[in-house]
Design a protein around this motif. Structure first.
Motif, PDB file in Angstrom:
ATOM      1  N   ASP A   1      28.258   5.031  15.855  1.00 33.12           N
ATOM      2  CA  ASP A   1      27.295   6.179  15.498  1.00 33.12           C
ATOM      3  C   ASP A   1      25.927   5.994  15.903  1.00 33.12           C
ATOM      4  OD1 ASP A   1      26.344   8.391  14.551  1.00 33.12           O
ATOM      5  OD2 ASP A   1      26.499   7.762  12.450  1.00 33.12           O
ATOM      6  N   VAL A   2      25.687   6.211  17.433  1.00 33.60           N
ATOM      7  CA  VAL A   2      24.247   5.753  17.934  1.00 33.60           C
ATOM      8  C   VAL A   2      23.585   7.158  17.908  1.00 33.60           C
ATOM      9  CG1 VAL A   2      23.190   4.761  19.731  1.00 33.60           C
ATOM     10  CG2 VAL A   2      25.303   3.764  19.045  1.00 33.60           C
ATOM     11  N   LYS A   3      22.324   7.144  17.433  1.00 34.48           N
ATOM     12  CA  LYS A   3      21.419   8.331  17.255  1.00 34.48           C
ATOM     13  C   LYS A   3      20.061   7.679  18.012  1.00 34.48           C
ATOM     14  CE  LYS A   3      23.672  11.183  14.036  1.00 34.48           C
ATOM     15  NZ  LYS A   3      24.569  10.204  13.583  1.00 34.48           N
ATOM     16  N   SER A   4      19.566   8.369  18.827  1.00 36.43           N
ATOM     17  CA  SER A   4      18.232   7.998  19.296  1.00 36.43           C
ATOM     18  C   SER A   4      17.304   8.249  17.958  1.00 36.43           C
ATOM     19  CB  SER A   4      17.655   8.760  20.494  1.00 36.43           C
ATOM     20  OG  SER A   4      17.692   9.823  20.284  1.00 36.43           O
ATOM     21  N   HIS A   5      17.423   9.279  17.516  1.00 35.76           N
ATOM     22  CA  HIS A   5      16.781   9.610  16.365  1.00 35.76           C
ATOM     23  C   HIS A   5      17.311  10.541  15.313  1.00 35.76           C
ATOM     24  CE1 HIS A   5      15.029  13.323  17.876  1.00 35.76           C
ATOM     25  NE2 HIS A   5      14.839  12.787  18.931  1.00 35.76           N
ATOM     26  N   PRO A   6      17.318  10.492  13.914  1.00 36.72           N
ATOM     27  CA  PRO A   6      18.038  11.640  13.390  1.00 36.72           C
ATOM     28  C   PRO A   6      17.462  12.885  13.403  1.00 36.72           C
ATOM     29  CG  PRO A   6      16.494  10.332  11.935  1.00 36.72           C
ATOM     30  CD  PRO A   6      16.409   9.627  13.242  1.00 36.72           C
ATOM     31  N   VAL A   7      18.450  13.825  13.106  1.00 36.39           N
ATOM     32  CA  VAL A   7      18.113  15.396  13.058  1.00 36.39           C
ATOM     33  C   VAL A   7      18.751  16.112  12.277  1.00 36.39           C
ATOM     34  CG1 VAL A   7      18.009  17.369  14.581  1.00 36.39           C
ATOM     35  CG2 VAL A   7      17.429  15.285  15.657  1.00 36.39           C
ATOM     36  N   PHE A   8      18.201  16.687  11.171  1.00 41.59           N
ATOM     37  CA  PHE A   8      18.768  17.509  10.051  1.00 41.59           C
ATOM     38  C   PHE A   8      17.701  18.405   9.351  1.00 41.59           C
ATOM     39  CE2 PHE A   8      18.499  13.098   8.662  1.00 41.59           C
ATOM     40  CZ  PHE A   8      17.671  13.254   7.382  1.00 41.59           C
ATOM     41  N   PHE A   9      18.194  19.428   9.041  1.00 34.47           N
ATOM     42  CA  PHE A   9      17.032  20.357   8.356  1.00 34.47           C
ATOM     43  C   PHE A   9      17.966  21.014   7.339  1.00 34.47           C
ATOM     44  CE2 PHE A   9      19.278  23.057  11.463  1.00 34.47           C
ATOM     45  CZ  PHE A   9      19.427  24.251  10.783  1.00 34.47           C
ATOM     46  N   GLN A  10      17.165  21.877   6.329  1.00 40.40           N
ATOM     47  CA  GLN A  10      17.667  22.508   5.435  1.00 40.40           C
ATOM     48  C   GLN A  10      16.459  23.558   5.133  1.00 40.40           C
ATOM     49  OE1 GLN A  10      19.647  21.257   1.868  1.00 40.40           O
ATOM     50  NE2 GLN A  10      19.484  23.027   1.050  1.00 40.40           N
ATOM     51  N   VAL A  11      16.614  24.839   5.121  1.00 41.57           N
ATOM     52  CA  VAL A  11      15.630  25.807   5.050  1.00 41.57           C
ATOM     53  C   VAL A  11      15.976  26.807   3.943  1.00 41.57           C
ATOM     54  CG1 VAL A  11      14.215  25.477   7.043  1.00 41.57           C
ATOM     55  CG2 VAL A  11      16.230  27.023   7.085  1.00 41.57           C
ATOM     56  N   GLN A  12      15.367  27.540   3.539  1.00 45.13           N
ATOM     57  CA  GLN A  12      15.768  28.459   2.420  1.00 45.13           C
ATOM     58  C   GLN A  12      14.622  29.901   2.535  1.00 45.13           C
ATOM     59  OE1 GLN A  12      15.345  27.172  -1.652  1.00 45.13           O
ATOM     60  NE2 GLN A  12      15.086  28.998  -2.445  1.00 45.13           N
ATOM     61  N   LYS A  13      15.464  31.084   1.946  1.00 43.28           N
ATOM     62  CA  LYS A  13      14.634  32.314   1.982  1.00 43.28           C
ATOM     63  C   LYS A  13      13.586  32.490   0.851  1.00 43.28           C
ATOM     64  CE  LYS A  13      14.254  35.359   3.985  1.00 43.28           C
ATOM     65  NZ  LYS A  13      13.287  35.914   5.072  1.00 43.28           N
ATOM     66  N   ASP A  14      12.527  33.075   0.885  1.00 38.75           N
ATOM     67  CA  ASP A  14      11.618  33.551  -0.241  1.00 38.75           C
ATOM     68  C   ASP A  14      11.042  34.749   0.190  1.00 38.75           C
ATOM     69  OD1 ASP A  14      10.512  33.174  -2.796  1.00 38.75           O
ATOM     70  OD2 ASP A  14       8.610  32.046  -1.747  1.00 38.75           O
ATOM     71  N   ALA A  15      11.773  35.705   0.963  1.00 34.91           N
ATOM     72  CA  ALA A  15      11.392  36.973   1.096  1.00 34.91           C
ATOM     73  C   ALA A  15      12.544  37.892   1.291  1.00 34.91           C
ATOM     74  CB  ALA A  15      10.089  36.893   2.151  1.00 34.91           C
ATOM     75  N   ASP A  16      12.350  39.438   1.319  1.00 31.99           N
ATOM     76  CA  ASP A  16      13.179  40.118   1.468  1.00 31.99           C
ATOM     77  C   ASP A  16      13.438  40.365   3.188  1.00 31.99           C
ATOM     78  OD1 ASP A  16      13.642  40.765  -1.185  1.00 31.99           O
ATOM     79  OD2 ASP A  16      12.172  42.445  -1.223  1.00 31.99           O
ATOM     80  N   VAL A  17      14.860  40.495   3.414  1.00 31.76           N
ATOM     81  CA  VAL A  17      15.036  40.763   4.924  1.00 31.76           C
ATOM     82  C   VAL A  17      15.685  42.166   5.137  1.00 31.76           C
ATOM     83  CG1 VAL A  17      16.126  40.232   7.083  1.00 31.76           C
ATOM     84  CG2 VAL A  17      15.226  38.345   5.607  1.00 31.76           C
ATOM     85  N   LEU A  18      15.066  43.206   5.402  1.00 33.70           N
ATOM     86  CA  LEU A  18      15.700  44.474   5.557  1.00 33.70           C
ATOM     87  C   LEU A  18      16.336  44.763   7.006  1.00 33.70           C
ATOM     88  CD1 LEU A  18      12.915  46.222   3.244  1.00 33.70           C
ATOM     89  CD2 LEU A  18      15.302  45.459   2.663  1.00 33.70           C
ATOM     90  N   PRO A  19      15.633  44.754   8.088  1.00 28.60           N
ATOM     91  CA  PRO A  19      16.027  45.165   9.454  1.00 28.60           C
ATOM     92  C   PRO A  19      17.339  44.555   9.698  1.00 28.60           C
ATOM     93  CG  PRO A  19      13.981  44.667   9.497  1.00 28.60           C
ATOM     94  CD  PRO A  19      14.260  44.003   8.138  1.00 28.60           C
ATOM     95  N   HIS A  20      18.404  45.518  10.062  1.00 24.74           N
ATOM     96  CA  HIS A  20      19.545  44.828  10.707  1.00 24.74           C
ATOM     97  C   HIS A  20      19.407  44.009  12.239  1.00 24.74           C
ATOM     98  CE1 HIS A  20      21.857  47.801   8.186  1.00 24.74           C
ATOM     99  NE2 HIS A  20      21.207  47.085   7.327  1.00 24.74           N
TER     100      HIS A  20
ATOM    101  N   SER B   1      18.405  41.279  13.320  1.00 25.15           N
ATOM    102  CA  SER B   1      17.336  40.920  13.505  1.00 25.15           C
ATOM    103  C   SER B   1      17.302  39.274  13.089  1.00 25.15           C
ATOM    104  CB  SER B   1      15.994  41.311  12.585  1.00 25.15           C
ATOM    105  OG  SER B   1      16.247  41.334  11.480  1.00 25.15           O
ATOM    106  N   THR B   2      16.810  38.434  13.950  1.00 23.67           N
ATOM    107  CA  THR B   2      16.694  36.825  13.435  1.00 23.67           C
ATOM    108  C   THR B   2      16.145  36.687  12.245  1.00 23.67           C
ATOM    109  OG1 THR B   2      16.811  36.502  15.696  1.00 23.67           O
ATOM    110  CG2 THR B   2      16.121  34.463  14.191  1.00 23.67           C
ATOM    111  N   ILE B   3      16.757  35.913  11.114  1.00 22.41           N
ATOM    112  CA  ILE B   3      16.236  35.690   9.980  1.00 22.41           C
ATOM    113  C   ILE B   3      15.203  34.451  10.058  1.00 22.41           C
ATOM    114  CG2 ILE B   3      17.001  35.257   7.607  1.00 22.41           C
ATOM    115  CD1 ILE B   3      19.709  36.265   8.139  1.00 22.41           C
ATOM    116  N   PRO B   4      14.202  34.829   9.544  1.00 18.80           N
ATOM    117  CA  PRO B   4      13.148  33.940   9.395  1.00 18.80           C
ATOM    118  C   PRO B   4      13.235  33.208   7.789  1.00 18.80           C
ATOM    119  CG  PRO B   4      12.044  36.044   8.922  1.00 18.80           C
ATOM    120  CD  PRO B   4      13.558  36.298   9.102  1.00 18.80           C
ATOM    121  N   PHE B   5      12.524  32.188   7.690  1.00 13.38           N
ATOM    122  CA  PHE B   5      12.870  31.399   6.688  1.00 13.38           C
ATOM    123  C   PHE B   5      11.339  30.918   5.948  1.00 13.38           C
ATOM    124  CE2 PHE B   5      16.732  31.024   8.244  1.00 13.38           C
ATOM    125  CZ  PHE B   5      17.742  31.220   7.365  1.00 13.38           C
ATOM    126  N   GLU B   6      11.051  30.792   4.850  1.00 15.28           N
ATOM    127  CA  GLU B   6       9.938  30.489   4.214  1.00 15.28           C
ATOM    128  C   GLU B   6       9.687  29.182   3.676  1.00 15.28           C
ATOM    129  OE1 GLU B   6      10.576  34.539   5.061  1.00 15.28           O
ATOM    130  OE2 GLU B   6      11.625  33.608   3.282  1.00 15.28           O
TER     131      GLU B   6
END
Length: 474
Positions: free
Chosen positions: A336-355, A357-362
């Protein structure tokens, strides 16, 4: 009448006397022939003895010349493994005899003395059958044979071959009525490094009996593949270069079918010669096997990382052996060789209404590697490899149903949805993808809406991380 009888008797007596004289003359001639034949045999024996003595003197002279051209060791610590390596280290070296150590310093057999052609960088291993040698007179196949004694061990010569892209050995046979093969009978052959008989005398095709003239279709007779296979009672010659590296060096020569009165056979075997040029694959940076490591000078047994077909692999290398020997390399597993680690976790904190559409996160809970842009909601792949993504959440109580999708470079590749009835229904999506550097992953709302209710209870999360990096594509 008496006179006639007297004359007849006198004539018979004269004829008898003449015949007696002729018989005596024949006997004398036969005795003289036997004496001359004996003297001729003695002269032939002396000639062969003198020729043998001359060859010994020539060999002694050549040995003295070789000694005069011998160079001192090139290094006090480690000898070069090939003449090519010696030339690369010092371009001013001149051709001559040098000490090298093909199987590596501090391991294997003792160093060997070879002739280095510094014009080409080739390594030539000397032996005791380089001068022309008479195969004698005998009838049966292979009744004459000669073992070839090299000035190097079999291990060192095998190591030299492993270190070289090409190896070769020339062979020549001068003949008169001395076939290599005739009427389907093989009278001559040579033995390879493993002692197996070989019947080809040039090139690398070991499946057929052939000489250089047969390859070029220039043999003395059209229906033969070697000049010496011809029925012509003429001085002919077959010569060629064996280029099948895995079979060399030649360890024994065998000849026969030289029993006729006018038959002659003279063989000349060239030195075992290797170019000492490593495979160009070694110059690409990543070793792909224990053999690559060995060719680059590694001698310590142990675990090593190599370039596998898809990812880094772990192998055990036994450098006490040669690459051609069993258990030289033992496969252990993947790394298991990696040049550098990559991982993320993001969360919504606002309403998303348009269909659609790419979901942004806050909220950025985790973003190791900084590959996720929360304002746009787009993850840009920093390193090629295999990634895992998960998108999950709880729909708003007021929403009838929520559908979300995962996009790769703007194209939908997966979809999830919550149920239409009930409160607090969940939705989730998981996928594993093989991605290339600069690919983009994002989530999109395709139906209903995402409403902020409570960050602690009603939320949408998007996570991803690098499982395996393809370091050879980056």
């Amino acid at each position: 009448m008496e006179l006639l009888l007297t004359l007849v008797m006198a004539s018979v007596l004269m004829t008898t006397n003449a015949l007696s004289v002729e018989v005596d003359q024949v006997r004398q001639l036969q005795e003289n022939y036997e004496i001359l034949a004996g003297k001729f045999h003695q002269l032939e024996t002396k000639f062969q003895e003198q020729e043998s003595t001359l060859r010994i003197f020539e060999k002694q002279i050549q040995d003295n010349l070789n000694k005069n051209s011998e160079h001192p060791p090139l290094s006090q610590n480690a000898l070069p493994r090939t003449c090519q390596a010696a030339r690369a280290a010092n371009s001013f070296l001149t051709s001559g005899l040098y000490w090298i150590d093909p199987d590596g310093s501090a391991t294997g057999d003792e160093p060997i003395r070879v002739y280095c052609n510094m014009n080409t960088g080739s390594t030539e291993v000397l032996h005791d059958s380089e001068s022309p040698m008479d195969s004698g007179h005998c009838a049966s196949p292979g009744c004459y044979f000669r073992h070839i004694n090299y000035k190097a061990s079999s291990r060192q010569m095998a190591a030299l071959a492993e270190l070289s892209v090409q190896c070769s050995q020339s062979i020549k046979y001068d003949c008169i009525s001395s076939p290599l093969e005739r009427n389907g009978i093989s009278y001559a052959w040579w033995n390879d490094r493993n002692g197996n008989p070989q019947y080809f005398w040039s090139g690398s095709n070991s499946r057929v009996h052939v000489c250089q003239c047969g390859i070029e279709q220039t043999c003395f007779e059209n229906d033969v593949r070697c000049n010496c296979d011809s029925n012509a009672k003429l001085q002919l010659v077959d010569q060629g270069v064996i280029t099948r590296k895995k079979l060399l060096p030649i360890t024994r020569l065998n000849f026969g079918g030289t029993h006729r009165a006018n038959s002659t056979g003279m063989h000349t075997l060239g030195r075992f010669e290797c170019d000492g040029r490593l495979s160009s694959a070694l110059n690409k940076g990543f070793p792909t096997s224990c053999a690559d490591l060995w060719r680059n000078g590694f001698v310590a047994n142990g675990l090593y990382s190599i370039k596998g077909s898809k990812q880094v692999e772990k192998v055990y290398c036994d450098f006490n052996k040669l690459p051609s020997e069993p258990d030289f390399q033992t496969w252990i597993g993947y790394e298991d060789v990696k040049s550098h680690p990559v991982f993320f976790q993001v969360q919504k904190d606002a309403d998303v209404l348009p269909h659609n559409s790419t979901i942004p996160f806050e909220i950025e809970l985790l973003n190791v590697g900084s590959a996720m842009d929360i304002s746009s909601g787009v993850f840009t792949v920093p390193r090629s490899g295999r990634y895992f993504f998960t998108l999950w959440g709880i729909k708003d109580e007021a929403a009838k149903g929520t559908e979300l999708s995962l996009q790769l470079n703007g194209v939908q590749i997966a979809q999830t949805s919550s149920s239409y009835g009930g409160s607090y229904s969940t939705y989730s999506l998981q996928t594993t993808l093989n991605l290339q550097g600069a690919d983009q992953i994002s989530s999109s709302l395709t139906s209903a809406a995402i409403h902020k209710k409570s960050v602690s209870t009603y939320s949408t999360f998007f996570s991803g991380w690098l499982l395996e990096e393809d370091i050879f594509k980056n």
